[in-house]
Design a protein around this motif. Sequence first.
Motif, PDB file in Angstrom:
ATOM      1  N   ARG A 119      91.072  -7.286   1.984  1.00  0.00           N
ATOM      2  CA  ARG A 119      92.214  -6.469   1.603  1.00  0.00           C
ATOM      3  C   ARG A 119      92.567  -5.533   2.752  1.00  0.00           C
ATOM      4  O   ARG A 119      91.733  -5.210   3.598  1.00  0.00           O
ATOM      5  CB  ARG A 119      91.928  -5.685   0.334  1.00  0.00           C
ATOM      6  CG  ARG A 119      90.985  -4.509   0.516  1.00  0.00           C
ATOM      7  CD  ARG A 119      90.931  -3.677  -0.734  1.00  0.00           C
ATOM      8  NE  ARG A 119      90.387  -2.351  -0.479  1.00  0.00           N
ATOM      9  CZ  ARG A 119      90.444  -1.345  -1.310  1.00  0.00           C
ATOM     10  NH1 ARG A 119      91.033  -1.499  -2.472  1.00  0.00           N
ATOM     11  NH2 ARG A 119      89.933  -0.179  -1.008  1.00  0.00           N
ATOM     12  N   LEU A 129      88.199 -12.443  -4.256  1.00  0.00           N
ATOM     13  CA  LEU A 129      88.795 -11.579  -3.241  1.00  0.00           C
ATOM     14  C   LEU A 129      88.145 -11.866  -1.893  1.00  0.00           C
ATOM     15  O   LEU A 129      86.922 -11.816  -1.763  1.00  0.00           O
ATOM     16  CB  LEU A 129      88.596 -10.114  -3.624  1.00  0.00           C
ATOM     17  CG  LEU A 129      89.090  -9.078  -2.608  1.00  0.00           C
ATOM     18  CD1 LEU A 129      90.597  -9.165  -2.442  1.00  0.00           C
ATOM     19  CD2 LEU A 129      88.673  -7.681  -3.047  1.00  0.00           C
ATOM     20  N   TYR A 158      93.249 -13.857  -1.501  1.00  0.00           N
ATOM     21  CA  TYR A 158      92.335 -14.364  -2.517  1.00  0.00           C
ATOM     22  C   TYR A 158      92.098 -15.839  -2.256  1.00  0.00           C
ATOM     23  O   TYR A 158      92.978 -16.570  -1.810  1.00  0.00           O
ATOM     24  CB  TYR A 158      92.918 -14.186  -3.928  1.00  0.00           C
ATOM     25  CG  TYR A 158      92.748 -12.799  -4.494  1.00  0.00           C
ATOM     26  CD1 TYR A 158      93.716 -11.814  -4.282  1.00  0.00           C
ATOM     27  CD2 TYR A 158      91.630 -12.463  -5.241  1.00  0.00           C
ATOM     28  CE1 TYR A 158      93.570 -10.544  -4.807  1.00  0.00           C
ATOM     29  CE2 TYR A 158      91.471 -11.185  -5.773  1.00  0.00           C
ATOM     30  CZ  TYR A 158      92.447 -10.242  -5.536  1.00  0.00           C
ATOM     31  OH  TYR A 158      92.300  -8.974  -6.049  1.00  0.00           O
ATOM     32  N   TYR A 176     100.228  -7.260  -9.201  1.00  0.00           N
ATOM     33  CA  TYR A 176     100.056  -8.070  -8.012  1.00  0.00           C
ATOM     34  C   TYR A 176     101.160  -9.124  -7.962  1.00  0.00           C
ATOM     35  O   TYR A 176     101.486  -9.734  -8.966  1.00  0.00           O
ATOM     36  CB  TYR A 176      98.701  -8.787  -8.024  1.00  0.00           C
ATOM     37  CG  TYR A 176      97.526  -7.903  -7.699  1.00  0.00           C
ATOM     38  CD1 TYR A 176      97.168  -6.861  -8.555  1.00  0.00           C
ATOM     39  CD2 TYR A 176      96.775  -8.100  -6.552  1.00  0.00           C
ATOM     40  CE1 TYR A 176      96.094  -6.045  -8.257  1.00  0.00           C
ATOM     41  CE2 TYR A 176      95.688  -7.291  -6.250  1.00  0.00           C
ATOM     42  CZ  TYR A 176      95.355  -6.267  -7.114  1.00  0.00           C
ATOM     43  OH  TYR A 176      94.283  -5.458  -6.814  1.00  0.00           O
ATOM     44  N   PHE A 197     101.925 -12.642  -6.074  1.00  0.00           N
ATOM     45  CA  PHE A 197     101.228 -13.659  -5.306  1.00  0.00           C
ATOM     46  C   PHE A 197     102.203 -14.584  -4.588  1.00  0.00           C
ATOM     47  O   PHE A 197     103.285 -14.876  -5.082  1.00  0.00           O
ATOM     48  CB  PHE A 197     100.337 -14.507  -6.232  1.00  0.00           C
ATOM     49  CG  PHE A 197      99.132 -13.791  -6.720  1.00  0.00           C
ATOM     50  CD1 PHE A 197      99.173 -13.036  -7.879  1.00  0.00           C
ATOM     51  CD2 PHE A 197      97.932 -13.867  -6.023  1.00  0.00           C
ATOM     52  CE1 PHE A 197      98.046 -12.364  -8.336  1.00  0.00           C
ATOM     53  CE2 PHE A 197      96.799 -13.197  -6.466  1.00  0.00           C
ATOM     54  CZ  PHE A 197      96.861 -12.444  -7.618  1.00  0.00           C
ATOM     55  N   GLY A 198     101.770 -15.054  -3.422  1.00  0.00           N
ATOM     56  CA  GLY A 198     102.503 -16.110  -2.754  1.00  0.00           C
ATOM     57  C   GLY A 198     102.198 -17.443  -3.422  1.00  0.00           C
ATOM     58  O   GLY A 198     101.427 -17.508  -4.385  1.00  0.00           O
ATOM     59  N   PHE A 249      96.382  -8.421   0.063  1.00  0.00           N
ATOM     60  CA  PHE A 249      95.119  -9.081  -0.226  1.00  0.00           C
ATOM     61  C   PHE A 249      95.211 -10.572   0.128  1.00  0.00           C
ATOM     62  O   PHE A 249      96.286 -11.172   0.107  1.00  0.00           O
ATOM     63  CB  PHE A 249      94.783  -9.004  -1.732  1.00  0.00           C
ATOM     64  CG  PHE A 249      94.733  -7.621  -2.282  1.00  0.00           C
ATOM     65  CD1 PHE A 249      95.882  -6.964  -2.688  1.00  0.00           C
ATOM     66  CD2 PHE A 249      93.519  -6.969  -2.431  1.00  0.00           C
ATOM     67  CE1 PHE A 249      95.837  -5.684  -3.215  1.00  0.00           C
ATOM     68  CE2 PHE A 249      93.457  -5.687  -2.966  1.00  0.00           C
ATOM     69  CZ  PHE A 249      94.613  -5.044  -3.360  1.00  0.00           C
ATOM     70  N   ARG A 307      88.503 -22.749  -9.765  1.00  0.00           N
ATOM     71  CA  ARG A 307      89.686 -21.946 -10.124  1.00  0.00           C
ATOM     72  C   ARG A 307      89.375 -20.467 -10.344  1.00  0.00           C
ATOM     73  O   ARG A 307      90.231 -19.721 -10.803  1.00  0.00           O
ATOM     74  CB  ARG A 307      90.428 -22.543 -11.316  1.00  0.00           C
ATOM     75  CG  ARG A 307      90.862 -23.976 -11.061  1.00  0.00           C
ATOM     76  CD  ARG A 307      91.825 -24.501 -12.067  1.00  0.00           C
ATOM     77  NE  ARG A 307      93.172 -23.982 -11.867  1.00  0.00           N
ATOM     78  CZ  ARG A 307      94.229 -24.430 -12.533  1.00  0.00           C
ATOM     79  NH1 ARG A 307      94.100 -25.398 -13.411  1.00  0.00           N
ATOM     80  NH2 ARG A 307      95.425 -23.903 -12.322  1.00  0.00           N
ATOM     81  N   GLN A 308      88.160 -20.057 -10.009  1.00  0.00           N
ATOM     82  CA  GLN A 308      87.824 -18.639 -10.038  1.00  0.00           C
ATOM     83  C   GLN A 308      88.472 -17.969  -8.842  1.00  0.00           C
ATOM     84  O   GLN A 308      88.258 -18.386  -7.702  1.00  0.00           O
ATOM     85  CB  GLN A 308      86.306 -18.455  -9.985  1.00  0.00           C
ATOM     86  CG  GLN A 308      85.850 -17.022  -9.811  1.00  0.00           C
ATOM     87  CD  GLN A 308      85.960 -16.210 -11.076  1.00  0.00           C
ATOM     88  OE1 GLN A 308      85.366 -16.540 -12.086  1.00  0.00           O
ATOM     89  NE2 GLN A 308      86.722 -15.127 -11.043  1.00  0.00           N
ATOM     90  N   MET A 309      89.252 -16.940  -9.072  1.00  0.00           N
ATOM     91  CA  MET A 309      89.896 -16.201  -7.982  1.00  0.00           C
ATOM     92  C   MET A 309      88.872 -15.256  -7.356  1.00  0.00           C
ATOM     93  O   MET A 309      88.242 -14.449  -8.039  1.00  0.00           O
ATOM     94  CB  MET A 309      91.073 -15.398  -8.505  1.00  0.00           C
ATOM     95  CG  MET A 309      92.204 -16.248  -9.040  1.00  0.00           C
ATOM     96  SD  MET A 309      93.146 -17.058  -7.727  1.00  0.00           S
ATOM     97  CE  MET A 309      94.134 -15.696  -7.134  1.00  0.00           C
ATOM     98  N   GLN A 317      90.868 -19.430  -4.104  1.00  0.00           N
ATOM     99  CA  GLN A 317      90.668 -20.097  -5.388  1.00  0.00           C
ATOM    100  C   GLN A 317      90.089 -21.486  -5.126  1.00  0.00           C
ATOM    101  O   GLN A 317      90.794 -22.424  -4.805  1.00  0.00           O
ATOM    102  CB  GLN A 317      91.980 -20.196  -6.176  1.00  0.00           C
ATOM    103  CG  GLN A 317      91.785 -20.712  -7.600  1.00  0.00           C
ATOM    104  CD  GLN A 317      93.072 -20.822  -8.398  1.00  0.00           C
ATOM    105  OE1 GLN A 317      94.092 -21.263  -7.885  1.00  0.00           O
ATOM    106  NE2 GLN A 317      93.026 -20.413  -9.658  1.00  0.00           N
ATOM    107  N   PHE A 328      95.555 -17.539  -1.572  1.00  0.00           N
ATOM    108  CA  PHE A 328      96.750 -16.837  -1.997  1.00  0.00           C
ATOM    109  C   PHE A 328      96.826 -15.475  -1.325  1.00  0.00           C
ATOM    110  O   PHE A 328      95.850 -14.715  -1.313  1.00  0.00           O
ATOM    111  CB  PHE A 328      96.757 -16.636  -3.516  1.00  0.00           C
ATOM    112  CG  PHE A 328      96.918 -17.903  -4.303  1.00  0.00           C
ATOM    113  CD1 PHE A 328      95.815 -18.546  -4.844  1.00  0.00           C
ATOM    114  CD2 PHE A 328      98.173 -18.442  -4.523  1.00  0.00           C
ATOM    115  CE1 PHE A 328      95.960 -19.710  -5.576  1.00  0.00           C
ATOM    116  CE2 PHE A 328      98.329 -19.610  -5.255  1.00  0.00           C
ATOM    117  CZ  PHE A 328      97.218 -20.244  -5.778  1.00  0.00           C
TER     118      PHE A 328
END
Lengths: 116, 113
Positions: free
Chosen positions: A50, A47, A37, A104, A106-107, A35, A43-45, A39, A91
């Motif tokens: 994918r 999508l 994402y 999940y 995350f990087g 995925f 700060r709302q993640m 932000q 991310f």
Amino acid sequence: AQTVTQSQPEMSVQEAETVTLSCTYDTSESDYYLFWYKQPPSRQMILVIRQEAYKQQNATENRFSVNFQKAAKSFSLKISDSQLGDAAMYFCAYRSEASGTYKYIFGTGTRLKVLA
Amino acid sequence: GAVVSQHPSWVICKSGTSVKIECRSLDFQATTMFWYRQFPKQSLMLMATSNEGSKATYEQGVEKDKFLINHASLTLSTLTVTSAHPEDSSFYICSARALTGAFFGQGTRLTVV
């Protein structure tokens, strides 16, 4: 254990230009999802896109597309016709399907700046 | 669809008190929810996986007695930070598992003074 690496802490792109964000991952599994994402400062993640590992065809969502290289374990995001609203942290994330936990990983993220 | 609401958006509490954060899936049922912590300019760190009707699964290094998680219904999971200390100040994000992926709440900024 699986890992996700984003080697670009920050990227800049001129408005209307194209930018590519890099992501590599490490896994011994064959069944997983990847995925991207976004932000924003709120700060709302959100999508963005994918990709199922079993699909060879690269996913696309309007101006966003990925280059999924399974053998190389690479999953880059291309943003075309960049807009000011694309400025955000991006991310890359990995989700295992084999474990059944749907966790999940995350990087560390890439901050994208869009220049007017 | 796939909206996740997290409340409160921000909270300030005194050291030693407890704070509860709610995570609701508004238009879908979520048997699994996740709680993350995000430090400034860093990635999301998974704290625990919350499963409806059963005990949460905590990641290594996360104190289960300090971060109490309850997932009593298919649309609600709560995270309670007990006996909060300034080092617990952070941004906490929940996500709920849906068919098409995970959807995130808007996050809660916790400041412990």
